[in-house]
Design an enzyme around this catalytic site. Sequence first.
Site, mmCIF file in Angstrom:
data_model
loop_
_atom_site.group_PDB
_atom_site.id
_atom_site.type_symbol
_atom_site.label_atom_id
_atom_site.label_comp_id
_atom_site.label_asym_id
_atom_site.label_seq_id
_atom_site.Cartn_x
_atom_site.Cartn_y
_atom_site.Cartn_z
ATOM 1 N N CYS A 225 0.010 3.887 2.639
ATOM 2 C CA CYS A 225 0.412 3.405 3.975
ATOM 3 C C CYS A 225 1.882 3.738 4.225
ATOM 4 C CB CYS A 225 0.223 1.891 4.084
ATOM 5 S SG CYS A 225 -1.474 1.336 3.898
ATOM 6 N N CYS B 259 0.837 -1.208 0.000
ATOM 7 C CA CYS B 259 0.000 0.000 0.000
ATOM 8 C C CYS B 259 0.871 1.257 0.000
ATOM 9 C CB CYS B 259 -0.912 -0.054 1.227
ATOM 10 S SG CYS B 259 -1.734 1.485 1.625
#
Length: 106
Positions: free
Chosen positions: A34, A31
């Site tokens: 993230c 991600c």
Amino acid sequence: MATVATTDAKFEADVLQADKPVLVDFWAEWCGPCRMIAPALEELSEELAEQVQIIKINIDDNPDAPTKYGVRGIPTMILFKNGQQAATQVGAMPKSAIKAWIEREI
């Protein structure tokens, strides 16, 4: 204090039984957003160490907690107070916005 990683097995002890508010960052290796907020969370874990603990949980390795708390997109940050889900924020935000959200919610 740096961010701490937890697992499904340790979630209750690390988060639900904590003696202060806990911000849980639900994330995954793949991600991009993230990874983008990770440094901000590291800095905030130092700056706000007295008020809140920041814990990360990898959703790929630990599917139970994200399912239990309805995590559908990542990054998702959930603030727990006294073992209860108190606030949720989905998506990447600048460090200043994350800090303001935490301070408002705790």
